[in-house]
Design a protein around this motif. Structure first.
Motif, PDB file in Angstrom:
ATOM      1  N   ALA A  60     125.864  24.926  -2.322  1.00  0.00           N
ATOM      2  CA  ALA A  60     126.065  26.353  -2.153  1.00  0.00           C
ATOM      3  C   ALA A  60     125.964  26.726  -0.682  1.00  0.00           C
ATOM      4  O   ALA A  60     125.283  26.084   0.099  1.00  0.00           O
ATOM      5  N   ARG A 100     121.726  24.401 -17.426  1.00  0.00           N
ATOM      6  CA  ARG A 100     121.020  23.977 -16.201  1.00  0.00           C
ATOM      7  C   ARG A 100     120.577  22.526 -16.334  1.00  0.00           C
ATOM      8  O   ARG A 100     120.772  21.711 -15.430  1.00  0.00           O
ATOM      9  N   ALA A 158     127.235  19.221 -12.388  1.00  0.00           N
ATOM     10  CA  ALA A 158     127.675  20.577 -12.731  1.00  0.00           C
ATOM     11  C   ALA A 158     127.803  20.711 -14.234  1.00  0.00           C
ATOM     12  O   ALA A 158     128.123  19.749 -14.939  1.00  0.00           O
ATOM     13  N   TYR A 191     128.538  27.269 -15.263  1.00  0.00           N
ATOM     14  CA  TYR A 191     128.404  27.978 -13.990  1.00  0.00           C
ATOM     15  C   TYR A 191     127.239  27.460 -13.152  1.00  0.00           C
ATOM     16  O   TYR A 191     126.906  28.047 -12.114  1.00  0.00           O
ATOM     17  N   GLN A 195     125.548  24.487 -10.818  1.00  0.00           N
ATOM     18  CA  GLN A 195     125.807  23.298 -10.010  1.00  0.00           C
ATOM     19  C   GLN A 195     124.486  22.764  -9.463  1.00  0.00           C
ATOM     20  O   GLN A 195     123.509  23.509  -9.322  1.00  0.00           O
ATOM     21  N   SER A 203     118.212  29.777  -9.512  1.00  0.00           N
ATOM     22  CA  SER A 203     118.270  28.691  -8.537  1.00  0.00           C
ATOM     23  C   SER A 203     116.893  28.044  -8.431  1.00  0.00           C
ATOM     24  O   SER A 203     115.889  28.623  -8.852  1.00  0.00           O
ATOM     25  N   TRP A 229     121.847  25.792  -8.533  1.00  0.00           N
ATOM     26  CA  TRP A 229     122.134  27.212  -8.354  1.00  0.00           C
ATOM     27  C   TRP A 229     123.237  27.625  -9.314  1.00  0.00           C
ATOM     28  O   TRP A 229     123.960  26.776  -9.848  1.00  0.00           O
ATOM     29  N   CYS A 230     123.363  28.925  -9.528  1.00  0.00           N
ATOM     30  CA  CYS A 230     124.367  29.458 -10.438  1.00  0.00           C
ATOM     31  C   CYS A 230     125.497  30.099  -9.652  1.00  0.00           C
ATOM     32  O   CYS A 230     125.267  30.761  -8.646  1.00  0.00           O
ATOM     33  N   ASN A 231     126.706  29.901 -10.114  1.00  0.00           N
ATOM     34  CA  ASN A 231     127.867  30.528  -9.495  1.00  0.00           C
ATOM     35  C   ASN A 231     128.086  31.927 -10.050  1.00  0.00           C
ATOM     36  O   ASN A 231     127.501  32.314 -11.060  1.00  0.00           O
ATOM     37  N   GLY A 232     128.995  32.672  -9.441  1.00  0.00           N
ATOM     38  CA  GLY A 232     129.406  33.979  -9.966  1.00  0.00           C
ATOM     39  C   GLY A 232     128.250  34.925 -10.100  1.00  0.00           C
ATOM     40  O   GLY A 232     127.521  35.199  -9.153  1.00  0.00           O
ATOM     41  N   ASN A 233     128.035  35.413 -11.347  1.00  0.00           N
ATOM     42  CA  ASN A 233     126.984  36.411 -11.550  1.00  0.00           C
ATOM     43  C   ASN A 233     125.622  35.765 -11.749  1.00  0.00           C
ATOM     44  O   ASN A 233     124.696  36.406 -12.234  1.00  0.00           O
ATOM     45  N   GLY A 234     125.500  34.494 -11.367  1.00  0.00           N
ATOM     46  CA  GLY A 234     124.202  33.842 -11.454  1.00  0.00           C
ATOM     47  C   GLY A 234     123.783  33.471 -12.852  1.00  0.00           C
ATOM     48  O   GLY A 234     122.618  33.253 -13.125  1.00  0.00           O
TER      49      GLY A 234
END
Length: 263
Positions: free
Chosen positions: A3, A138, A157, A160, A162, A196, A209-214
């Motif tokens: 990230a 996760r 991954a 959402y 990674q 995260s 960590w989470c992408n987009g809206n977490g």
């Protein structure tokens, strides 16, 4: 790729309790070692060196650096320079020291630490809670970091989420697997529904960590909020109706009590 993160962001530093005297033979070894590490960072992502440049009989200095596997050479070199700057300000004249930045790790000392495993938890941090059930994905992302004899830099991954992990280059495949496994276990145990998390051990780290809206299902959360509001509104209306009905019964009773002959 990890990230977006400032590679020079400070994570932690540690300084030995013992120090050396300015101008001593040991300082000559330290200065020679750090100079060699800086020069090597322009073309390498990991190296370990031993310096005994001073007079015979003085303690040798062992050192290494490790850059994150997704960096470019120029980013690695810049990160090591930043790490050296941190060491000079945080650990002046320390006989041994280590500094971890987001993009690199640097360590030196007079103990022969190179090649030895170290799963000591040095730094651990979890992000804010998402409030949603993302533990399954996760854990699936983190599982991609362990086992299988992967190299030092690893990525995983799932959905959402990674994750990345990396071992210091002096570790064997088994030592690396054991260290990353320990870091992943720390994240699973400590970070719950966090969006995260990061765990830095003596010879490795792991992050997710989470992408987009977490990972927060905003639409579903809004529906849940709307359902709660609807339920509260219905409860208020029912309560009002019941209250009015009781009031009517009470007034009727009062009228009857005041005019018994009308029955």
């Amino acid at each position: 790729m990890a990230a977006a993160q400032d590679t020079a962001a400070f994570i932690y530093a540690g300084c030995s309790q013992t120090s050396y005297s300015p101008g001593s033979p040991y300082q000559l070894n330290v200065d020679s070692l750090l100079s060699s590490l800086t020069a090597a960072a322009t073309s390498s992502f990991y190296i370990n060196l031993t310096s005994s440049a001073s007079a015979a009989g003085s303690l040798p200095t062992f050192g290494l650096f490790q850059c994150r596997g997704d960096l470019q050479s120029r980013e690695c070199s810049a990160c090591i320079r930043s790490a050296l700057s941190k060491l000079s300000s945080l650990c002046p004249f320390a006989a041994g020291a280590a500094v971890q930045l987001a993009g690199c790790f640097l360590r030196y000392g007079n103990d022969a630490f190179v090649g030895k495993p170290d799963a000591t938890v040095i730094y651990k941090k979890c992000g804010a809670s998402s409030g949603s059930g993302q533990i399954g994905i996760r854990d699936a992302a983190l599982s991609g970091l362990t086992g299988g004899g992967f190299g030092g830099y690893r990525a995983g991954a799932s959905g959402y989420v990674q994750a990345v992990a990396q071992c210091v280059g002096d570790q064997t495949a088994k030592q690396c697997d054991d260290c990353v496994g320990a870091a992943v276990a720390q994240l699973k145990a400590a970070c719950g529904y966090a969006v995260s998390g990061e765990a830095y051990l003596g010879k490795c780290f792991a992050r997710f960590w989470c992408n987009g809206n977490g990972g927060v299902d905003i639409e579903a959360d809004n529906h849940h909020h709307d359902n709660d509001e609807t339920g509260r509104t219905a409860a208020i209306i029912i309560g009002l109706i019941a209250g009015v009905a009781l009031l009517i019964l009470f007034l009727s009773f009062v009228r009857k009590a005041g005019n018994p002959d009308k029955d």
